[in-house]
Motif scaffolding. Structure first.
Motif, mmCIF file in Angstrom:
data_model
loop_
_atom_site.group_PDB
_atom_site.id
_atom_site.type_symbol
_atom_site.label_atom_id
_atom_site.label_comp_id
_atom_site.label_asym_id
_atom_site.label_seq_id
_atom_site.Cartn_x
_atom_site.Cartn_y
_atom_site.Cartn_z
ATOM 1 N N PHE A 65 15.382 5.042 28.789
ATOM 2 C CA PHE A 65 16.839 4.891 28.758
ATOM 3 C C PHE A 65 17.363 5.618 27.527
ATOM 4 C CE2 PHE A 65 17.343 1.653 25.354
ATOM 5 C CZ PHE A 65 16.014 1.268 25.194
ATOM 6 N N GLN A 66 18.657 5.847 27.515
ATOM 7 C CA GLN A 66 19.223 6.546 26.353
ATOM 8 C C GLN A 66 19.833 5.539 25.404
ATOM 9 O OE1 GLN A 66 21.101 10.371 26.849
ATOM 10 N NE2 GLN A 66 20.716 10.254 29.043
ATOM 11 N N TYR A 67 19.525 5.736 24.142
ATOM 12 C CA TYR A 67 20.032 4.822 23.121
ATOM 13 C C TYR A 67 20.463 5.656 21.931
ATOM 14 C CZ TYR A 67 20.203 0.860 19.922
ATOM 15 O OH TYR A 67 20.613 -0.086 19.024
ATOM 16 N N GLN A 68 21.740 5.564 21.587
ATOM 17 C CA GLN A 68 22.300 6.363 20.500
ATOM 18 C C GLN A 68 21.883 7.826 20.610
ATOM 19 O OE1 GLN A 68 21.123 4.084 17.039
ATOM 20 N NE2 GLN A 68 22.796 2.619 17.357
ATOM 21 N N GLY A 69 22.047 8.356 21.822
ATOM 22 C CA GLY A 69 21.807 9.781 22.038
ATOM 23 C C GLY A 69 20.346 10.179 22.136
ATOM 24 N N LEU B 5 5.547 13.471 21.240
ATOM 25 C CA LEU B 5 6.359 14.204 20.266
ATOM 26 C C LEU B 5 7.553 13.356 19.860
ATOM 27 C CD1 LEU B 5 6.474 17.513 22.296
ATOM 28 C CD2 LEU B 5 4.926 17.033 20.409
ATOM 29 N N ASP B 6 7.290 12.172 19.426
ATOM 30 C CA ASP B 6 8.343 11.222 19.093
ATOM 31 C C ASP B 6 9.405 11.884 18.215
ATOM 32 O OD1 ASP B 6 9.482 8.843 19.303
ATOM 33 O OD2 ASP B 6 8.067 7.737 18.036
ATOM 34 N N GLY B 7 10.647 11.872 18.687
ATOM 35 C CA GLY B 7 11.720 12.385 17.845
ATOM 36 C C GLY B 7 12.065 13.849 18.074
ATOM 37 N N VAL B 8 11.213 14.602 18.762
ATOM 38 C CA VAL B 8 11.525 16.006 19.042
ATOM 39 C C VAL B 8 12.509 16.077 20.213
ATOM 40 C CG1 VAL B 8 10.573 18.250 19.730
ATOM 41 C CG2 VAL B 8 9.232 16.720 18.270
ATOM 42 N N THR B 9 13.585 16.830 20.044
ATOM 43 C CA THR B 9 14.590 16.939 21.101
ATOM 44 C C THR B 9 13.983 17.564 22.360
ATOM 45 O OG1 THR B 9 16.088 17.451 19.307
ATOM 46 C CG2 THR B 9 16.960 17.717 21.520
ATOM 47 N N PRO B 10 14.166 16.919 23.517
ATOM 48 C CA PRO B 10 13.523 17.411 24.738
ATOM 49 C C PRO B 10 13.981 18.817 25.153
ATOM 50 C CG PRO B 10 14.352 15.189 25.045
ATOM 51 C CD PRO B 10 14.850 15.638 23.718
ATOM 52 N N GLN B 11 15.178 19.237 24.687
ATOM 53 C CA GLN B 11 15.609 20.580 25.101
ATOM 54 C C GLN B 11 15.144 21.667 24.108
ATOM 55 O OE1 GLN B 11 18.177 18.198 26.171
ATOM 56 N NE2 GLN B 11 17.444 18.590 28.240
ATOM 57 N N SER B 12 14.447 21.242 23.054
ATOM 58 C CA SER B 12 14.061 22.218 22.026
ATOM 59 C C SER B 12 12.892 23.078 22.490
ATOM 60 C CB SER B 12 13.677 21.487 20.737
ATOM 61 O OG SER B 12 12.474 20.789 20.942
ATOM 62 N N LYS B 13 12.757 24.224 21.807
ATOM 63 C CA LYS B 13 11.663 25.153 22.148
ATOM 64 C C LYS B 13 10.312 24.459 22.000
ATOM 65 C CE LYS B 13 12.665 30.015 21.744
ATOM 66 N NZ LYS B 13 13.656 30.569 20.800
ATOM 67 N N ALA B 14 10.157 23.753 20.882
ATOM 68 C CA ALA B 14 8.875 23.095 20.593
ATOM 69 C C ALA B 14 8.492 22.164 21.734
ATOM 70 C CB ALA B 14 8.981 22.316 19.282
ATOM 71 N N PHE B 15 9.499 21.437 22.248
ATOM 72 C CA PHE B 15 9.219 20.492 23.331
ATOM 73 C C PHE B 15 8.819 21.231 24.608
ATOM 74 C CE2 PHE B 15 9.968 17.465 26.705
ATOM 75 C CZ PHE B 15 9.611 16.246 26.155
#
Ligand SMILES: Nc1ncnc2c1ncn2[C@@H]1O[C@H](COP(=O)(O)OP(=O)(O)O)[C@@H](O)[C@H]1O
Ligand SMILES: [Mg+2]
Length: 370
Positions: free
Chosen positions: A348-352, A312-322
């Motif tokens: 790793f985290q990069y630009q959020g 799910l490239d680009g989907v926020t991990p905390q989102s419902k969809a994820f």
């Protein structure tokens, strides 16, 4: 011969020009200005530094790699070895051995490579305060012939138990060596920030920062095209764009993908998008043992989160969809799972945003069913 090189420093004809950065670094070297170079892993920092120093006349490099360094003793010995290697370029081995006699250095020939290797008496354990003497030796060799001192993967100095003392000793000497240019390079931004941007650090604002970003797509694209042409292969510009996307513009990963593309094609082939999956398969086949050994370290939940990130490239991990896709109810559980995989240096985290350290592992996860 496959013309694509990765996992090693690239020089001369294997180095795609970075004229702006080279010019800036040469300028800083000429004025004895210390700089700190940051950029992602495999983007091309080490190659750039070597290329910059190589292009300055009558100047040698004194290159110290701090990757995975653990003790002050090892730090001092790596500096000492770098001094020896640098002096050896000019045939001053004997003189430098005398200066380092307390370490009882010896040369032996590696039976496999035939290369001379330096070793020290293992009974000699060095303390951080030896740093001062070593930097004095550097300053004295600089008087005879200009040297550029490079500390690569400098953030790993924070691994040392006595890192504050080591940093203070380094800084104490370096600040008085105003005509010796020092280059500090590092790939882990938060750790480098801890050293250079924290007011409590001995190195606070002690060097001019430079960032190494991706190579210019157009320039690097033509560079790669010419390499393919060496074997009478023609690659579509669209395929090259696709390589940049898959490898998120990381120079080393792009070259790795090109190396595989070359392997699966032959003389006079026209390379398009459609060849890319086969090249990826070749990379997977070579690397899958390593991937599987990563999987062993993960719980089911952690694996599901990683697969989710990959697919799910680009989907926020905390989102419902994820959450729904990975079958986990609580955002906190996802966070915990991802923190763990971050600790394992898989992401790793990069630009959020989360990114995979290895884009090919990401692709492998995305294409498989777990
Ligand atoms: N200027 C460049 N031209 C071509 N390839 C490059 C260049 N810089 C980096 N690379 C590729 O990236 C790989 C890693 O380069 P390196 O200098 O070791 O990166 P870093 O020090 O940032 O980890 C090289 O082996 C090469 O494949
Ligand atoms: Mg490097």
């Amino acid at each position: 011969m496959n013309p694509f090189k990765y996992g090693q420093v690239v020089r001369a004809g294997d180095f795609c020009p970075r004229p702006q950065l080279l010019k800036e670094i040469r300028g800083f070297i000429a004025s004895g200005q210390n700089i700190v170079i940051q950029g992602e892993r495999r983007i091309g920092k080490t190659s750039l530094i070597h290329e910059a120093v190589r292009s300055v006349r009558r100047t040698r490099i004194l290159y110290v790699d701090l990757l995975e360094i653990k003790t002050a003793d090892a730090l001092c010995k790596r500096i000492a070895k770098a001094i020896i290697a640098s002096e050896n370029q000019d045939g001053f081995l004997e003189r430098i051995f005398k200066k380092l006699s307390q370490l009882k250095p010896s040369v032996s020939v590696d039976p496999l490579t035939g290369q001379p290797t330096i070793s020290f008496d293992p009974a000699v354990r060095l303390q951080p305060d030896s740093i001062e003497g070593l930097l004095d030796i550097i300053a004295s060799t600089h008087k005879r012939k200009s040297v550029v001192v490079v500390f690569d993967e400098f953030q790993d100095i924070l691994n040392l138990k006595d890192c504050r003392e080591a940093l203070a000793l380094l800084r104490g000497k370096i600040q008085f060596q105003t005509n010796v240019p020092y280059i500090f390079a590092g790939s882990i931004r938060n750790k480098m920030d801890e050293i250079f941007n924290d007011p409590d650090s001995a190195f606070f604002k002690s060097a001019i920062p430079l960032t190494v970003g991706p190579l210019d797509r157009k320039r690097f694209g033509s560079f790669l095209q010419e390499k393919f042409a060496l074997g009478k292969r023609h690659i579509d510009p669209a395929a090259i764009q696709r390589l940049f996307e898959i490898a998120v513009d990381i120079s080393g990963d792009i070259q790795q993908l090109c190396e595989a593309l070359w392997e699966i094609t032959s003389y006079k082939d026209q390379i398009t998008d459609e060849n890319i999956p086969k090249a990826m398969s070749l990379i997977f086949a070579r690397e899958s043992k390593g991937y599987e050994s990563i999987l062993v370290l993960l719980t089911g939940q952690q694996l599901r989160c990683l697969v989710g990130l990959a697919k799910l490239d680009g989907v926020t991990p905390q989102s419902k969809a994820f959450l729904q896709a990975v079958g986990i109810h609580l955002p906190g559980s996802v966070k915990k799972a991802l923190n763990r995989t971050e600790k394992l240096k898989i992401i790793f985290q990069y630009q959020g945003k989360y990114r995979f350290v290895n884009p090919f592992f990401k692709a492998w996860l995305a294409y498989r069913d777990f």
